[in-house]
Design an enzyme around this catalytic site. Sequence first.
Site, short mmCIF file in Angstrom:
data_model
loop_
_atom_site.label_atom_id
_atom_site.label_comp_id
_atom_site.label_asym_id
_atom_site.label_seq_id
_atom_site.Cartn_x
_atom_site.Cartn_y
_atom_site.Cartn_z
CE LYS A 1 -4.15 -2.10 1.78
NZ LYS A 1 -3.89 -3.48 2.26
C1 LIG Z 1 -4.53 -4.58 1.74
C2 LIG Z 1 -3.82 -5.86 1.68
C3 LIG Z 1 -4.27 -6.92 0.87
C4 LIG Z 1 -5.54 -6.83 0.08
O1 LIG Z 1 -5.49 -5.87 -0.94
P1 LIG Z 1 -6.85 -5.37 -1.62
O2 LIG Z 1 -6.43 -4.30 -2.56
O3 LIG Z 1 -7.69 -4.83 -0.49
O4 LIG Z 1 -7.48 -6.54 -2.27
C5 LIG Z 1 -3.51 -8.07 0.80
N1 LIG Z 1 -2.38 -8.20 1.53
C6 LIG Z 1 -1.91 -7.22 2.30
C7 LIG Z 1 -0.67 -7.43 3.08
C8 LIG Z 1 -2.61 -6.01 2.41
O5 LIG Z 1 -2.14 -5.04 3.20
#
Ligand SMILES: *Cc1c(COP(=O)(O)O)cnc(C)c1O
Length: 460
Positions: A111
């Site tokens: 993210k």
């Molecule tokens: C947010 C997250 C996900 C899921 O991603 P999405 O875009 O919500 O499908 C998977 N793994 C980790 C470590 C995350 O932080």
Amino acid sequence: MNYFSTRNTKLNLSFKKIFFKGLSEDGGLFLPNQIPKLSDKELKIFEKYNFQQMSFKIFKYFIGDTFNDNELKKIIDTAYSKFREPNIVDVKILDHISYVQLHHGPTLAFKDIAMQVLGGMYELLLKSENIKINLVTATSGDTGAAAIDAIKDKKNVNIFVLHPHNKISSVQRQLMTTCNAENVFNIAIKGSFDDCQKIVKDMFVDQDFANKINMSGVNSINWARIIAQIVYYFFIYYRFNNSKKPIVVSVPTGNFGDIYAGYVAKQMGLNIKELIVATNQNNILQRCINTGEYKPLDVAESISPSMDIQVASNFERILFYLCNENAEDLKKLMNDLKTKGYFKLSKKQLENLRDHFSASSCSEDETLKIIQNIHKKFDYLIDPHTATGVKPLLDQKYKREECFCFETAHPSKFPAAILKAINLKPELPKNLKLNVNQEEKFIILDNNLEAIKEYISNKI
Ligand SMILES: *Cc1c(COP(=O)(O)O)cnc(C)c1O
């Protein structure tokens, strides 16, 4: 390029508008009125680009005149200057799977890649707008930390982060709550991530409140995040796919944001053969792709908490296409969900969905076993979310494919799960700034919309 809402196709808003809004007032998600389809010549240029150059090029397609070239370049270069890996994203190849390390940013999850860019965008836009805004976001553990790192100490913006109390890992929490910046507020909600997400959604739809506090959102539905995530699909194809065969990408999925970016990359012309929606035991998307029925159940806590989600917000963007871009038909599905607790796709819609996506679900035991096996076989440590993405690729039929698995987080972010899997405590990356002895700052509130609104109103 302008944008409309999945629930109102007559809207015609600029990138800047939808960037600040995040979610549309009608409860729908924003989509561009056209996805650019790149020519072979345009695609070929990517072969020479580094990550930042690709990012620049892809943002250019979507942002209109919101930023000039110098501004955009500066936002991108600043965003990625904080990464521990000079190429931003690196790949480790073990047997037939390429592990895509998306976790080299300041808070150890994919993210950061989008959020650092958003932070720079807010800073620049707010400097020239002369207003103060309040970001409110829900987190299943990783969005919050990434957003806080991107927004802390920025002028003219506060950030309020709602996380489910006691349902995220200690490192996830500390990355958020040890931030001392004046403009950062952490709220632990006595409830699940879905409860947190619903509170934020309700606040957006409450126009009086949203306007009163100049509310904006950085949740995974924000289109700017999707753009930033499109970049690494192109990057892995042009940098790490030597065979140049169409690629299979397995994506640990919760809110469907990361994998949705892959779908857009495919629409833009990238040669993607299959996108695998990898879920943990919270497998609503797997059930939907396999049976056509989308039916949220209770959230089960797992060792991959960032995927402990039952209502996958970004899925609405795919549903809109499955409804032949007809907002009324889409609203019928969303209404069924609200009144009956589920909706069902038609046979044709399900076929369309399966043309692009397949799905898998991984139990807790399987997750631990996969971490264990990969560690034993290759001396390579993956986090529990990544393990759910590996599971489908172990199937014989993928052995001859060009397979990528997204490593969505660094294993050290989930020490309890790693300890359980291999009986070792994972080490944090050497140059990570996390002071575990520092006092944590957060308030615990009930799962109550009015109480949370009051808290926010009092703080601004
Ligand atoms: C947010 C997250 C996900 C899921 O991603 P999405 O875009 O919500 O499908 C998977 N793994 C980790 C470590 C995350 O932080």
